[in-house]
Design an enzyme around this catalytic site. Structure first.
Site, PDB file in Angstrom:
ATOM      1  N   SER A 110      56.963  60.049  16.260  1.00  0.00           N
ATOM      2  CA  SER A 110      56.096  60.667  15.456  1.00  0.00           C
ATOM      3  C   SER A 110      56.894  61.685  14.536  1.00  0.00           C
ATOM      4  O   SER A 110      57.772  61.495  13.646  1.00  0.00           O
ATOM      5  CB  SER A 110      55.012  61.210  16.155  1.00  0.00           C
ATOM      6  N   LYS A 156      56.335  55.339  15.977  1.00  0.00           N
ATOM      7  CA  LYS A 156      54.901  55.819  15.703  1.00  0.00           C
ATOM      8  C   LYS A 156      54.855  55.993  14.240  1.00  0.00           C
ATOM      9  O   LYS A 156      55.404  57.232  13.728  1.00  0.00           O
ATOM     10  CB  LYS A 156      54.465  56.996  16.459  1.00  0.00           C
ATOM     11  N   GLN A 159      47.020  60.754  11.619  1.00  0.00           N
ATOM     12  CA  GLN A 159      45.608  60.884  11.906  1.00  0.00           C
ATOM     13  C   GLN A 159      44.883  62.101  11.432  1.00  0.00           C
ATOM     14  O   GLN A 159      45.333  63.070  10.985  1.00  0.00           O
ATOM     15  CB  GLN A 159      45.441  60.890  13.524  1.00  0.00           C
TER      16      GLN A 159
END
Length: 479
Positions: free
Chosen positions: A304, A329, A333
């Site tokens: 991430s 990733k 979100q």
């Protein structure tokens, strides 16, 4: 500066609506929805039928939470999920600059909850907790049926309050009653060290997660390294699962020129929004950082936000990436706060590298792949049980793997305690100066943990770090 102003406008618009784009690993703020009731009548119908006619009584709030979790699950995205109020609080706490607790690592071994180690200077250490203490009761209540998460939650509480613990201490073969006062435990996400080898000074900086205070910690750490004479920099994000996107942006801003695109956000309509580096009124970095040779260390646990940084350094040719391919990733979100105190976390954007690569499911590939010694990938913990020849258990397999990693000859690593394992255990015990006995017991596992931790602390055993040092030494013109 045009892109910079555009990004500022976008961020102000986002803040005005009360929704923050987050990466998780990366995590951020929440937006309130106002608690509107579902407009889908069939959900309300199902709720009424279950409550009125179901033979098994179910709490209405539990049904609603089940429906919320189900809606998130049906998306089929592991990063879109519903969090209960308690889960949401724990999620926010994971990236906070400090946590309230007792300051002790706890593990579960064969159904027992064991103190691995109290943090130095922590309430746990002050109260007298020691490694291998087994927690029997918390505030007078036994732990039967509790998970490790349950135990941790019961130990946590408000600052200044106390928690009573009944512990069993094997060394004394007795139970003790201890009271621990909860305190704020600072959470450091950045640590530094100056490495001096062959006449060169290399700054080493580790980022465990991109938390609220990581950019400030990075500033303090890099300033210290530069003052100590660091000529280059190793950034270690191995095992870093992510964190706040703004922290990544602040750190990237210290390494590349202002107005440089370090990533893109892509929405569902495939519209791209550039994220650009900016100067900060609060954080003033040394200009030397923008010129230093850099190596970034990553592994499969780097995810991430870590990948945002490594992807930027790689695409911008600002740093050399070594280690192994990262996690992969590439989604972002939104977290929306719901009226029941829970939160809905939903993937709403993709993030792309400066060259518009989407690394989701693929990861960022290193410029130079270097596999690590397997001992660095083991979760080191304490084991409270005893094992001997002829037994079979995962704890035995764990011991076998560590023995092999330390150079002892063991024919199998599947958890069966065979004769070769017994010989290796005896040899290890002799080398560590403990009682000669072909048995994996508490003393054996404690010494094994100690030996492996010492092995991992020796930089010469870290293959990836040594490769990074060698590369920078070559860049600096060393012999």
């Amino acid at each position: 500066m045009q892109r910079s102003r555009f990004l500022l406008f976008v961020m102000l618009a986002v803040i005005a609506t009360g929704v923050f784009l987050i990466l998780d690993g990366c995590s951020g703020g929440a937006a309130k929805t106002g608690g509107a009731k579902s407009s889908v009548s069939v959900i309300d119908e199902a709720l009424s039928v279950i409550k009125e006619k179901g033979v098994y009584p179910v709490d209405g709030d539990m049904l609603i939470e089940g429906a919320l979790r189900g809606m998130a699950d049906v998306i089929g995205d592991p990063y879109s999920t519903y969090l209960t109020q308690e889960e949401a609080a724990a999620h926010r706490e994971s990236l906070a600059a400090e946590r309230v607790g007792i300051g002790a690592e706890i593990s579960r071994s064969s159904g027992k909850f064991i103190i691995v180690a109290p943090v130095k200077g922590s309430p746990a250490e002050k109260a007298g907790l020691q490694p291998y203490d087994e927690i029997i009761r918390i505030d007078g209540e036994r732990l039967e049926g509790d998970s490790l998460q349950d135990v941790v939650q019961r130990i946590r509480g408000k600052e200044g309050t106390s928690v009573g613990m009944t512990i069993y201490r094997p060394d004394l073969d007795k139970h003790l009653e201890l009271t621990v006062v909860r305190e704020k435990i600072p959470v450091k996400t950045v640590s530094t060290e100056l490495i001096q080898e062959r006449g060169k000074k290399i700054g080493y900086i580790s980022i465990t997660t991109f938390g609220n205070e990581s950019a400030k910690e990075w500033l303090d750490g890099t300033n210290k390294l530069i003052q100590e004479g660091a000529e280059s920099l190793i950034i270690d994000v191995r095992g870093n699962p992510g964190g706040y996107l703004h922290s990544v942006g602040d750190i990237a801003s210290s390494l590349v020129p202002e107005d440089t695109v370090f990533a893109y956000m892509q929405d569902a309509k495939e519209m791209l929004t550039p994220l650009v580096t900016e100067s900060s009124d609060k954080l003033t970095y040394d200009d030397k950082l923008k010129k230093m040779p850099i190596v970034l260390l990553q592994d499969k646990g780097s995810a991430s936000a870590s990948e945002v940084l490594s992807g930027a350094l790689k695409d911008l040719r600002r740093g050399f990436i070594t280690g192994t391919t990262s996690f992969g990733k590439g989604t972002v979100q939104d977290i929306t706060q719901l009226s029941n105190g829970g939160e809905m976390k939903l993937s709403t954007h993709k993030w792309l590298t400066p060259k518009e690569h989407w690394i989701h499911g693929k990861g960022v590939k290193p410029d130079l792949e270097v596999d690590q010694n397997k001992l660095f990938n083991e979760h080191i913990h304490l084991v409270a049980e005893d094992y001997t020849t002829g037994e079979y258990h995962e704890d035995i397999a764990y011991g076998q793997r560590l023995l092999v990693g330390l150079g002892y000859e063991v024919e199998r690593q599947d958890g069966y305690f065979d004769e070769s394992t017994a010989s290796a255990v005896e040899a290890f015990r002799a080398d560590m100066g403990i009682a000669a006995d072909p048995k994996m017991d508490r003393q054996f596992y404690a010494k094994l943990k100690e030996k492996v931790e010492a092995f991992r602390a020796d930089k010469k055993n870290d293959k990836q770090l040594q490769m990074a040092i060698g590369y920078l030494h070559h860049q600096l013109g060393g012999k």
